[in-house]
Design an enzyme around this catalytic site. Structure first.
Site, short mmCIF file in Angstrom:
data_model
loop_
_atom_site.label_atom_id
_atom_site.label_comp_id
_atom_site.label_asym_id
_atom_site.label_seq_id
_atom_site.Cartn_x
_atom_site.Cartn_y
_atom_site.Cartn_z
N GLU A 90 -3.50 -0.75 5.22
CA GLU A 90 -2.84 0.29 6.00
C GLU A 90 -3.79 1.38 6.47
O GLU A 90 -3.64 1.92 7.57
CB GLU A 90 -1.67 0.89 5.21
N HIS A 113 11.11 -1.51 -1.10
CA HIS A 113 11.54 -1.83 0.26
C HIS A 113 12.61 -0.88 0.76
O HIS A 113 13.21 -1.13 1.79
CB HIS A 113 12.07 -3.27 0.34
#
Ligand SMILES: Cc1ncc(C[n+]2csc(CCOP(=O)(O)OP(=O)(O)O)c2C)c(N)n1
Ligand SMILES: [Mg+2]
Length: 740
Positions: free
Chosen positions: A470, A540
């Site tokens: 990321e 999530h």
């Protein structure tokens, strides 16, 4: 793979041995190199003196690293190549064309300091006219940005039309330049090679064959930590030697002739399009880490003396004398001129105006383009709802999901603006594009399929997969945007944004402010966020937007429906600020909030809330996936208890619409803030505090909040329901507030 390795010990006498062979450098260039190296040392000495007199506030020196700087500058070209230096690169910047006066303006924190206008510590170089890009204090963050910079140069070479200035969006304010054979230089210390971003950058530079010169200036210490603690085996060259496409050099970096030859070979490799280069230079650090450090606490005298014997400044002086390039008189003359100049420069810098306190808010955001203004407001242009013979509505006027309209908006903007690039994890249709071309596969286009079809429509150099890293995504995007591109990148799940946090907190949002508007990086970061997934869990389902609204310089947007998502995303892409665009996963394909396509120019300005339903008894302020839940609760309350709720959807969290909140609370005298993130320190805390502070006299009841529990989100739906705010929780809280 080309490799030239020189053992620094064998190299000790290299200057003397190289008699008459200056590796292509003329005597005059060597004299100039000496002047710059001596100036660099003397600016350090002057700053140290001024620090002791408390006239400057920080000092970190380039001492011992000077030969590297002049050598790199001789092999590269200012205002042509690009430079991501680090704080020891004083001599590099002087050799590229920065002046001692400019550096001393930085030391005193003067308003006219060209690097930051007094906002950054000295030695944090930024010289726009020379293509020296703003740097931070965070070790290693510059490296991925340099990768993005090199990618931008290559992109512009392949898409020259993309460089055109276009009125009406961020492009109007970006002068784009590129050279077909440009190089990006990035430097770092030996300790900084321990940062993960260093390895991510090597990986991308190698894989993409980018024209980047990595210059590791190895003084064997990172503050007090020696190189063998940082680097397994104590030698970084050995560890990186397996990366394909690189040219490697390991040199004595105290010898400008050796260093120049190495940089020439490195530059030839890069300009020839063969890939990146790695120059590992053994240097010394004679002045401790900074003026806040005393290296005698951890380095014995013998070690320090051995270093001193390799000091590049006296060594070059000896060389010039020995070679008969300058005599003692000539040396003295240069040194006298430099001393006098620096004395005069220091006096001028000390008398220079300091920045005024009222300027602190300048350049947090773009001064040129205001995304809250009416120029970012347009009406939707829906297609006419013609009805076909079978009674069905035309495709153009059928309500679309948020996922559909985000995809369409990306498609529209890519068509409109060739500077828009999309990358991230899994965002491409298929990296092995021949599979798609041969129609063997259909393509993926994102784990939520939001970017589906875009690679096929616009090509693999505009839509591509990143490595699973990321920081790599955000760091590269930052470098690209600094050059004028518009990366619209994706972070697959908000829960995995954290590896990019250094780039997101200390780099991207602050580039404009810290460089006093010399540089900016208006990247758009799309992030899938949130819970209510029935099967999501800790990793999530997270929210956490307040961490980013707490970061000055970053716009944060959080739409609750398809039409707002389209309008706000278009504003995000066309505006001149970095934007975190939060997309609630649960809302991607909901029936709630669908909309027909509003046309290719529909925009919603930032910082303008939407009144979802007007009311008179209490105000509910919310956003994202809580909007439909709050609406359900409000409607039930109206039905069952005749309580009229004014429901405000903020849509944009930074900036946020204080005026809409204030107007509503003044009318209803009751306020509830509802949000999906955990309660404490969440986004609603700030709104509640402002209401308490500024609307106290208008309140008939305490300001209330409904939010998730102070836990993470769990997997089992029973737990998830208990954790996240439900319509029933909202109903109860609204009822209590109405009855207070
Ligand atoms: C991410 C980060 N961690 C820690 C620091 C504090 N710090 C500043 S310089 C430095 C040492 C850097 O050593 P090296 O990379 O070898 O460069 P040198 O100063 O020796 O040239 C440290 C730990 C920082 N600036 N950034
Ligand atoms: Mg070091």
């Amino acid at each position: 793979m080309a490799t030239t390795k020189v053992d620094p010990k064998l190299n000790e006498l290299s200057i003397a041995k190289k008699a008459k062979n200056y590796q292509g450098l003329t005597s005059q260039q060597l004299i100039d190199a000496y002047r710059i190296m001596f100036s660099s040392r003397r600016v350090d000495d002057r700053e140290i003196l001024l620090k002791r007199q408390q006239k400057v506030f920080f000092q970190i020196s380039g001492a011992g690293h000077e030969a590297m700087g002049v050598a790199a500058a001789l092999a590269l070209k200012p205002a042509y190549d690009w430079f991501y230096p680090y704080y020891r690169d004083r001599a590099l910047c002087l050799a590229l064309g920065a002046t001692p006066y400019e550096m001393l303006l930085g030391a005193v924190g003067a308003a006219d300091d060209p690097s930051s206008g007094g906002r950054q510590m000295p030695s944090h170089w930024a010289y726009k006219r020379l293509n020296v890009v703003t740097q931070s204090s965070a070790t290693g963050t510059q490296i991925l940005q340099a990768i993005g910079c090199a990618e931008a140069g290559r992109y512009f070479a392949r898409h020259p039309h993309a460089t055109q200035k276009v009125e009406g969006d961020y492009r109007q304010f970006k002068d784009v330049q590129f050279q077909g054979d440009e190089i990006t230089y990035v430097s770092l210390g030996d300790g900084t090679t321990s940062e993960g971003e260093f390895w991510e950058a090597l990986n991308s530079a190698s894989n993409l064959r980018l024209p980047v010169i990595f210059c590791v200036q190895d003084n064997e210490y990172a503050i007090s930590v020696p190189v063998e603690v940082q680097t397994s085996g104590g030698n970084i060259s050995r560890l990186v030697s397996g990366f394909p496409n690189f040219h490697f050099e390991e040199i004595d970096g105290t010898d400008p002739v050796v260093a120049y030859a190495a940089f020439r070979r490195a530059a030839d490799h890069c300009r020839g399009g063969h890939g990146p280069a790695f120059v590992h230079a053994h240097v010394i650090r004679p002045y401790s880490h900074s003026l806040s450090d005393d290296e005698r606490l951890y380095r014995p005298d013998a070690e320090r003396q051995a270093d001193a014997a390799r000091d590049p400044v006296p060594r070059l002086q000896m060389f010039l004398l020995r070679e008969g390039i300058l005599d003692e008189k000539g040396i003295n003359q240069i040194e006298k001129e430099v001393e006098e100049q620096i004395q005069a420069d220091a006096d001028r810098a000390l008398a220079a105006p300091v920045p005024q306190p009222e300027t602190i808010y300048n350049f947090v955001y773009s001064p040129d383009l205001d995304p809250t203004s009416s120029s970012f407001e347009s009406q939707p242009a829906f297609a006419a709802p013609e009805t076909a013979a079978d009674g069905k509505r035309s495709a153009a006027s059928t309500p679309k999901t948020m996922a559909d309209l985000i995809n369409t908006t990306l498609r529209d903007e890519m068509r409109r603006d060739e500077r828009v690039l999309i990358f991230g994890e899994d965002v491409a249709d298929c990296s092995r594009e021949e599979y798609v071309k041969q129609k063997l596969v259909k393509g993926k286009g994102g784990v939520f399929k939001l970017t589906s079809g875009l690679q096929i429509a616009f090509g693999s150099d505009r839509v591509f997969n990143s490595p699973l890293a990321e920081a790599n995504i955000i760091g590269r995007a930052t470098g690209m945007a600094t050059r004028g591109l518009k990366p619209v990148v994706e972070i697959q799940f908000f829960d995995y944004i954290w590896p990019a946090m250094m780039q997101l907190r200390d780099e991207l949002p602050i580039i404009r402010w810290r460089s006093n508007n010399a540089f900016s990086a208006p990247v758009v970061i799309r992030v899938a966020i949130g819970g209510y997934l029935t099967g999501g869990a800790i990793y999530h389902s997270q929210c956490g937007e307040s961490i980013f609204t707490h970061t000055p310089g970053l716009r944060v947007v959080f739409p609750s429906n398809a039409l707002d998502a389209a309008g706000l995303l278009r504003t995000a892409i066309r505006c001149d600020d970095p934007v975190l665009f939060l997309e609630h996963k649960r809302l991607y394909r909901e029936t709630y909030g669908r909309s027909p396509y509003p046309g290719p120019d529909y925009m919603v300005p930032f910082g303008k809330a939407k009144v979802v339903q007007p009311g008179t008894d209490l105000t509910v302020i919310t956003y994202g996936a809580v909007v439909p839940r709050a609406l359900q609760a409000a409607q039930k309350l109206e039905r069952e208890h005749h309580v009229s709720v004014e429901l405000i959807d903020l849509r944009c969290l930074n900036p946020f619409d204080w005026e809409a909140i204030a107007a509503s609370v003044k009318k209803t005298n009751r306020a509830l803030i509802a949000y999906e993130d955990s309660l404490s320190w969440g986004y609603g805390a700030e709104i509640a505090a402002r209401i308490a502070d500024q609307l106290f006299h208008h309140l008939d009841a305490p300001v209330k909040r409904v939010a998730a529990t102070d836990t993470f989100v769990a997997y089992q739906p029973i737990l998830e329901n208990a954790i996240l705010p439900q319509a029933s929780d909202l109903f109860r809280a609204m009822k209590e507030l109405a009855e207070f």
